[in-house]
Design a protein around this motif. Structure first.
Motif, mmCIF file in Angstrom:
data_model
loop_
_atom_site.group_PDB
_atom_site.id
_atom_site.type_symbol
_atom_site.label_atom_id
_atom_site.label_comp_id
_atom_site.label_asym_id
_atom_site.label_seq_id
_atom_site.Cartn_x
_atom_site.Cartn_y
_atom_site.Cartn_z
ATOM 1 N N ALA A 17 0.830 -1.212 0.000
ATOM 2 C CA ALA A 17 0.000 0.000 0.000
ATOM 3 C C ALA A 17 0.861 1.258 0.000
ATOM 4 O O ALA A 17 0.458 2.293 -0.538
ATOM 5 C CB ALA A 17 -0.927 0.000 1.216
ATOM 6 N N ARG A 18 2.037 1.167 0.609
ATOM 7 C CA ARG A 18 2.943 2.319 0.607
ATOM 8 C C ARG A 18 3.572 2.522 -0.769
ATOM 9 O O ARG A 18 3.714 3.657 -1.232
ATOM 10 C CB ARG A 18 4.036 2.117 1.663
ATOM 11 N N HIS A 19 3.923 1.440 -1.443
ATOM 12 C CA HIS A 19 4.551 1.550 -2.757
ATOM 13 C C HIS A 19 3.539 1.804 -3.873
ATOM 14 O O HIS A 19 3.868 2.433 -4.876
ATOM 15 C CB HIS A 19 5.338 0.272 -3.075
ATOM 16 N N PHE A 20 2.307 1.293 -3.695
ATOM 17 C CA PHE A 20 1.269 1.455 -4.715
ATOM 18 C C PHE A 20 -0.004 2.011 -4.059
ATOM 19 O O PHE A 20 -0.929 1.255 -3.755
ATOM 20 C CB PHE A 20 0.963 0.110 -5.382
ATOM 21 N N PRO A 21 -0.074 3.305 -3.814
ATOM 22 C CA PRO A 21 -1.224 3.900 -3.114
ATOM 23 C C PRO A 21 -2.428 4.101 -4.025
ATOM 24 O O PRO A 21 -2.932 5.211 -4.188
ATOM 25 C CB PRO A 21 -0.652 5.232 -2.620
ATOM 26 N N VAL A 22 -2.889 3.026 -4.658
ATOM 27 C CA VAL A 22 -4.075 3.072 -5.503
ATOM 28 C C VAL A 22 -5.048 1.996 -5.033
ATOM 29 O O VAL A 22 -4.656 1.002 -4.412
ATOM 30 C CB VAL A 22 -3.734 2.844 -6.994
ATOM 31 N N SER A 23 -6.324 2.210 -5.325
ATOM 32 C CA SER A 23 -7.329 1.219 -4.958
ATOM 33 C C SER A 23 -7.140 -0.035 -5.809
ATOM 34 O O SER A 23 -6.570 0.008 -6.894
ATOM 35 C CB SER A 23 -8.728 1.796 -5.163
ATOM 36 N N GLY A 24 -7.634 -1.152 -5.329
ATOM 37 C CA GLY A 24 -7.502 -2.396 -6.080
ATOM 38 C C GLY A 24 -6.843 -3.510 -5.316
ATOM 39 O O GLY A 24 -6.926 -4.673 -5.690
ATOM 40 N N SER A 25 -6.119 -3.180 -4.241
ATOM 41 C CA SER A 25 -5.572 -4.167 -3.321
ATOM 42 C C SER A 25 -4.740 -5.234 -4.042
ATOM 43 O O SER A 25 -3.904 -4.914 -4.880
ATOM 44 C CB SER A 25 -6.705 -4.800 -2.514
ATOM 45 N N ALA A 26 -4.944 -6.516 -3.708
ATOM 46 C CA ALA A 26 -4.128 -7.609 -4.233
ATOM 47 C C ALA A 26 -4.150 -7.650 -5.755
ATOM 48 O O ALA A 26 -3.160 -8.030 -6.392
ATOM 49 C CB ALA A 26 -4.611 -8.937 -3.668
ATOM 50 N N TYR A 27 -5.264 -7.257 -6.347
ATOM 51 C CA TYR A 27 -5.390 -7.239 -7.806
ATOM 52 C C TYR A 27 -4.357 -6.313 -8.436
ATOM 53 O O TYR A 27 -3.639 -6.693 -9.365
ATOM 54 C CB TYR A 27 -6.817 -6.809 -8.161
ATOM 55 N N VAL A 28 -4.245 -5.089 -7.927
ATOM 56 C CA VAL A 28 -3.290 -4.116 -8.473
ATOM 57 C C VAL A 28 -1.861 -4.532 -8.185
ATOM 58 O O VAL A 28 -0.994 -4.488 -9.056
ATOM 59 C CB VAL A 28 -3.569 -2.708 -7.903
ATOM 60 N N TYR A 29 -1.582 -4.963 -6.941
ATOM 61 C CA TYR A 29 -0.220 -5.341 -6.584
ATOM 62 C C TYR A 29 0.284 -6.471 -7.474
ATOM 63 O O TYR A 29 1.434 -6.465 -7.932
ATOM 64 C CB TYR A 29 -0.137 -5.774 -5.119
ATOM 65 N N SER A 30 -0.586 -7.464 -7.719
ATOM 66 C CA SER A 30 -0.174 -8.636 -8.501
ATOM 67 C C SER A 30 0.091 -8.270 -9.948
ATOM 68 O O SER A 30 1.077 -8.715 -10.540
ATOM 69 C CB SER A 30 -1.251 -9.728 -8.422
ATOM 70 N N ARG A 31 -0.764 -7.455 -10.541
ATOM 71 C CA ARG A 31 -0.557 -7.144 -11.952
ATOM 72 C C ARG A 31 0.612 -6.198 -12.159
ATOM 73 O O ARG A 31 1.267 -6.214 -13.191
ATOM 74 C CB ARG A 31 -1.837 -6.621 -12.591
ATOM 75 N N ARG A 32 0.925 -5.357 -11.148
ATOM 76 C CA ARG A 32 2.072 -4.465 -11.281
ATOM 77 C C ARG A 32 3.394 -5.224 -11.109
ATOM 78 O O ARG A 32 4.400 -4.861 -11.720
ATOM 79 C CB ARG A 32 2.008 -3.363 -10.226
ATOM 80 N N LEU A 33 3.420 -6.272 -10.294
ATOM 81 C CA LEU A 33 4.679 -6.931 -9.949
ATOM 82 C C LEU A 33 4.839 -8.312 -10.582
ATOM 83 O O LEU A 33 5.914 -8.657 -11.079
ATOM 84 C CB LEU A 33 4.808 -7.039 -8.428
ATOM 85 N N ILE A 34 3.794 -9.117 -10.547
ATOM 86 C CA ILE A 34 3.904 -10.475 -11.096
ATOM 87 C C ILE A 34 3.595 -10.481 -12.590
ATOM 88 O O ILE A 34 4.131 -11.282 -13.341
ATOM 89 C CB ILE A 34 2.969 -11.450 -10.345
ATOM 90 N N GLY A 35 2.714 -9.562 -13.009
ATOM 91 C CA GLY A 35 2.350 -9.498 -14.417
ATOM 92 C C GLY A 35 0.854 -9.337 -14.574
ATOM 93 O O GLY A 35 0.071 -9.735 -13.702
ATOM 94 N N ALA A 36 0.429 -8.760 -15.705
ATOM 95 C CA ALA A 36 -0.979 -8.480 -15.940
ATOM 96 C C ALA A 36 -1.853 -9.736 -15.924
ATOM 97 O O ALA A 36 -2.928 -9.736 -15.308
ATOM 98 C CB ALA A 36 -1.152 -7.716 -17.249
ATOM 99 N N PRO A 37 -1.458 -10.853 -16.580
ATOM 100 C CA PRO A 37 -2.300 -12.063 -16.521
ATOM 101 C C PRO A 37 -2.475 -12.593 -15.096
ATOM 102 O O PRO A 37 -3.578 -12.965 -14.696
ATOM 103 C CB PRO A 37 -1.540 -13.065 -17.405
ATOM 104 N N ALA A 38 -1.367 -12.625 -14.330
ATOM 105 C CA ALA A 38 -1.462 -13.092 -12.939
ATOM 106 C C ALA A 38 -2.345 -12.156 -12.131
ATOM 107 O O ALA A 38 -3.152 -12.599 -11.308
ATOM 108 C CB ALA A 38 -0.072 -13.183 -12.320
ATOM 109 N N GLY A 39 -2.191 -10.851 -12.356
ATOM 110 C CA GLY A 39 -3.022 -9.887 -11.656
ATOM 111 C C GLY A 39 -4.485 -10.065 -11.984
ATOM 112 O O GLY A 39 -5.349 -9.974 -11.113
ATOM 113 N N PHE A 40 -4.773 -10.345 -13.254
ATOM 114 C CA PHE A 40 -6.153 -10.592 -13.648
ATOM 115 C C PHE A 40 -6.733 -11.775 -12.881
ATOM 116 O O PHE A 40 -7.849 -11.708 -12.356
ATOM 117 C CB PHE A 40 -6.221 -10.867 -15.151
#
Length: 456
Positions: free
Chosen positions: A67-90
Motif C-alpha cells: 500500500a505504501r509503494h502502490f497507493p491506488v485502490s484495487g488491493s491484491a489485484y493491483v499489486y499482482s498485476r504491477r509486480l507479477i504481471g498483468a495475466p497473474a493480476g487478472f
C-alpha cells in the motif's frame, strides 16, 4: 464539464479507514465463535486468537508495504498485476471477486439470522432485503454519509461488546477463578489443538486487507493506508483475545452443550435474559456495519476492474458525477442478496475463504518480487521483504489447505472460469491483458518507479 473525468474523492482520515476495517471484521464476532474456538483448542481460546493474530499480522505487514509503494485502490489485484504481471493480476483479481461479491451477502445473511431470532415474525428473506436495501442506499448517497454512519455503528458495536465484558467481570467478582493463566494454557492444551483452532480463528480476520481498496479515497494514502492495515489487525486481534480470555474465565475448559450458542447463553448467565437480548443487538449492529463496509470495498474493487477494462467499462468503470460513487457496482453487490435467499450460512461462507487466502498468498509473493526488482535501494531489506513475507505465505498456504472440499471445488471452478475469460479477452494471449493507465490513479512512490521495473 461533460467531458471531465469523474474520480474518487480522497477525504477519508486514518480514524475513518480503521473504523471501516474494524467494522468489516465485526467486533462482536468473538462472542459468536468463542465456543467453537474454545472447544477446538481445549479451553484456550485466547491463545488461539493470539496465534491467529500473529499469523495474520505477518500478512498485514505485506499489505502495508504494498500500500505504501502502490497507493491506488484495487488491493491484491493491483499489486499482482504491477509486480507479477498483468495475466497473474487478472487471475488474482478474478479470484478475489469471489470473495468480495459474496462477503456482503454473508454479512447481510448473518445479520438477518440475528434479526429473525430477535423478531421471529419477520422471515430471514425479508430482513435480507431490508438490510441490503439500506446499506445500498447509504453507499450510493456518498462516502461522507457512509463514513459517518459506519463510525456510529462501529462505536456502538464496540461499546456493546465492552458492556458484555463488564458484566462478565462483575460475575467473576463473585466467583474468583482458580487461575487467570488457565485460559492461556491448561492440562487440556496441546501443541496440535491450538494451531488447528487458530486456523479457524483466522477466518475472523478476513477483511483487514479491504482498507487498501479505499486508497484513492483516503488523505495521504501512502502513509495512512499502511498504518490502518496494521492497526486494524492489532486492535481487532487484541480485542478478540481479551474478550475470549474473559469469556474463558467465566467458562473454563472447552466442553459446551452447544459451542455455537455460548455467547448468548453466557449473556444470560452473567446478566439475565433481558441483558442477553440486548447483547444480541451487538451482533445485529455489527452485522449492519459490516455489511456497509463490505459493500463499500466490494464496489470499489469492481469499479477498479471496470476502469481497467477487465469488466465492461461502461457499466463498471464509471462514477456518478455528483456523489462520486460507482452506482452500478454498488447496485450489483446489493443484488447479491437475492443469491443469499436460498443459501445456508455455511455454504455462503465457503465461497469467500478460497479467494481471501489466495489473495493473501499473492500479496506476500508480491513483496518478495518487489525485493528482487528493487534490491540494493534504500529501505528494501532481506528480512522485511523476503523472510517475513515468505513465512506469511507459508501460513496462508496452510490456511488454504484447511478449507473444506466444497470451498476448494467452488474456488477451483471459479478460477477456471476466470482463466477462460482471460483467454477470451487476450485471444489466447495474442493480445495484451487490459491494463490500468497510470494516469487514472496516484503515481507510485517517487523515485522507485516499480512499474518500469516490471516492464523491463
Amino acid at each position: 464539464m461533460t467531458g471531465t473525468r469523474v474520480e474518487l474523492s480522497g477525504r477519508l482520515s486514518l480514524t475513518s479507514v480503521v473504523a471501516f476495517g474494524l467494522s468489516y471484521m465485526a467486533p462482536s464476532l468473538v462472542m459468536v465463535i468463542f465456543g467453537v474456538i474454545s472447544a477446538a483448542s481445549g479451553g484456550t481460546a485466547p491463545t488461539a486468537f493470539l496465534v491467529a493474530t500473529g499469523a495474520m499480522f505477518l500478512t498485514a505487514l505485506s499489505y502495508a508495504k504494498m500500500a505504501r509503494h502502490f497507493p491506488v485502490s484495487g488491493s491484491a489485484y493491483v499489486y499482482s498485476r504491477r509486480l507479477i504481471g498483468a495475466p497473474a493480476g487478472f487471475l488474482v483479481g478474478w479470484v478475489v471477486l469471489l470473495d468480495y461479491l459474496f462477503l456482503p451477502m454473508v454479512a447481510w445473511l448473518v445479520q438477518s439470522v440475528y434479526l429473525n431470532a430477535q423478531f421471529p415474525a419477520i422471515p430471514v428473506w425479508a430482513w435480507m432485503l431490508v438490510n441490503a436495501g439500506l446499506t445500498t442506499l447509504v453507499n450510493i448517497i456518498g462516502l461522507a454519509l457512509t463514513d459517518r454512519v459506519n463510525k456510529v455503528l462501529t462505536g456502538l458495536a464496540v461499546f456493546l461488546v465492552l458492556l458484555f465484558v463488564a458484566y462478565c467481570l462483575v460475575h467473576l467478582g463473585h466467583r474468583t477463578p482458580k487461575s487467570y493463566a488457565e485460559p492461556l494454557w491448561n492440562t487440556g492444551s496441546s501443541l496440535t489443538a491450538i494451531p488447528a483452532a487458530a486456523a479457524v480463528a483466522a477466518y475472523s480476520y478476513l477483511g483487514f486487507d479491504a482498507v487498501t481498496t479505499l486508497s484513492e479515497e483516503t488523505r495521504d494514502a501512502r502513509r495512512t493506508i499502511p498504518r490502518a492495515v496494521v492497526l486494524v489487525v492489532a486492535i481487532g486481534g487484541i480485542l478478540f483475545a481479551a474478550v475470549a480470555h474473559i469469556m474463558q474465565l467465566v467458562h473454563p475448559g472447552g466442553v459446551f452443550d452447544d459451542p455455537e450458542t455460548v455467547g448468548y447463553t453466557m449473556s444470560v448467565q452473567v446478566g439475565g435474559q433481558t441483558f442477553a437480548d440486548w447483547t444480541n443487538m451487538a451482533g445485529i449492529v455489527a452485522g449492519f456495519g459490516s455489511g456497509l463496509a463490505v459493500q463499500l470495498s466490494s464496489s470499489r474493487l469492481l469499479y477498479i476492474m471496470g476502469r481497467d477494462g477487465v469488466l465492461p467499462q461502461r457499466l463498471f468503470g464509471t462514477l456518478h458525477r455528483r456523489t462520486r460513487t460507482p452506482v452500478f457496482c454498488v447496485l450489483l453487490t446489493g443484488a447479491m442478496c437475492l443469491v443469499g435467499l436460498n443459501l445456508s450460512l455455511e455454504t455462503a461462507t465457503s465461497f469467500i475463504n478460497f479467494g481471501a487466502f489466495l489473495a493473501f498468498t499473492a500479496v506476500n509473493v508480491c513483496v518478495i518480487v518487489y525485493f528482487v526488482r528493487n534490491r540494493g535501494t534504500g529501505g528494501v531489506k532481506v528480512f522485511g521483504y523476503v523472510v517475513v513475507p515468505a513465512l506469511a505465505a507459508c501460513v496462508t498456504i496452510y490456511l488454504l489447505t484447511q478449507l473444506s472440499a466444497t470451498a476448494l471445488v467452488i474456488g477451483g471452478c471459479w478460477l477456471a472460469l476466470g482463466f477462460s475469460h482471460l483467454l477470451r479477452l487476450t485471444r489466447g494471449f495474442r493480445r495484451p491483458t487490459p491494463e490500468l493507465s497510470l494516469s487514472d490513479g496516484p503515481e507510485d512512490t517517487a523515485g522507485e518507479r516499480p512499474e518500469q521495473a516490471v516492464e523491463a
